[in-house]
Design an enzyme around this catalytic site. Structure first.
Site, mmCIF file in Angstrom:
data_model
loop_
_atom_site.group_PDB
_atom_site.id
_atom_site.type_symbol
_atom_site.label_atom_id
_atom_site.label_comp_id
_atom_site.label_asym_id
_atom_site.label_seq_id
_atom_site.Cartn_x
_atom_site.Cartn_y
_atom_site.Cartn_z
ATOM 1 N N SER A 175 0.856 -1.190 0.000
ATOM 2 C CA SER A 175 0.000 0.000 0.000
ATOM 3 C C SER A 175 0.883 1.228 0.000
ATOM 4 O O SER A 175 1.996 1.202 0.556
ATOM 5 C CB SER A 175 -0.889 0.012 1.250
ATOM 6 O OG SER A 175 -1.532 1.266 1.402
ATOM 7 N N TYR A 218 -1.218 -0.381 10.253
ATOM 8 C CA TYR A 218 -1.436 -0.891 8.891
ATOM 9 C C TYR A 218 -0.271 -0.481 7.991
ATOM 10 O O TYR A 218 0.268 -1.305 7.230
ATOM 11 C CB TYR A 218 -2.747 -0.338 8.348
ATOM 12 C CG TYR A 218 -3.015 -0.654 6.894
ATOM 13 C CD1 TYR A 218 -3.492 -1.900 6.505
ATOM 14 C CD2 TYR A 218 -2.797 0.313 5.901
ATOM 15 C CE1 TYR A 218 -3.749 -2.183 5.167
ATOM 16 C CE2 TYR A 218 -3.054 0.043 4.567
ATOM 17 C CZ TYR A 218 -3.526 -1.204 4.209
ATOM 18 O OH TYR A 218 -3.772 -1.488 2.874
#
Length: 248
Positions: free
Chosen positions: A143, A157
């Site tokens: 990501s 995350y």
């Protein structure tokens, strides 16, 4: 490519679903891994079969090594493993680090990091020429959060995806001479259901204007990049991380 199997973890929805359908359209037999939503996984299989593709759905919580082993055993019966897409992943509700519990952090790393590494381990056992395999491709889902850090939202995350970046580079070097290519995709702001898990279901639309291209991306746009990396057109690409983020 008719007997080449692609395993897609988290393949029932969002990017995973789009990737499963795209891989099937390019001749892969697709093994759709799903954690809990059986109906969604069966829908993906039905969509693929309606277009004369081949697919199966296998329940797999990547936190559980036994589930991972069962997933790969099912794939073995389906054909020769040619690709693994480590797509299964979670995000949590937006919060600061001083509001995060140990349970949240352990779950995040277990699914986003350890699960991907264990799946890659099983793929290497089957693909590597060192183990008499025929080679293959491993694609990890990272990501842009790994670069941006996601402050005040989900630094945990972001950290998990930073780990995926490092793992992609290292594993690519490790197995490059054994017929296996390893790469990662770093999606940016993508319009999928994952934002609802952070308590912001409209996040992609709300923040679309902050992206240089002035919009959120789609699951299909990520899937197209993944299947390119899976293809022979990317035959000289390994230990590489591709941003698909609209410039974010």
């Amino acid at each position: 490519m008719t007997d080449r199997v692609a395993i897609i973890t988290g393949g029932s929805r969002g990017i995973g679903r789009a990737t499963a359908i795209a891989a099937a359209s390019r001749g892969f037999r697709v093994c759709v891994g799903y954690a809990s939503n059986e109906a969604a996984a069966i829908s993906v299989v039905s969509t693929i079969e309606a277009k004369n593709g081949k697919a199966i759905a296998i329940k797999c919580d990547v936190r559980k090594e036994t589930d991972i082993l069962a997933l790969f055993e099912a794939a073995d019966k389906f054909g020769t493993l040619g690709a693994l897409v480590n797509n299964a992943g979670i995000v949590d509700k937006a919060s600061r680090i001083d509001e995060m519990s140990a349970e949240r952090l352990q779950r995040m790393m277990a699914i986003n990091v350890i699960g991907s590494i264990l799946c890659a381990r099983e793929a290497v056992k089957r693909m590597s020429t060192r183990h008499n395999g025929k080679g293959g491709v491993i694609i990890n889902l990272s990501s842009v959060a790994a670069k941006l850090g996601s402050p005040n939202t989900y630094v945990d995350y972001a950290a998990s995806k930073g780990a995926i970046d490092s793992f992609t580079i290292g594993l690519g070097y490790e197995v490059a001479a054994e017929g296996i290519r390893v790469a990662a995709i770093r999606p940016g702001l993508i319009d999928t259901e994952i934002h609802a898990l952070s308590g912001e279901p409209d996040r992609a639309h709300r923040l679309g204007h902050t992206v240089p291209m002035k919009r959120a991306g789609t699951a299909d746009e990520i899937a197209n990049a993944i299947v390119w990396l899976m293809s022979d057109n990317a035959s000289y690409v390994t230990s590489a991380i591709l941003d698909v983020s609209g410039g974010r």
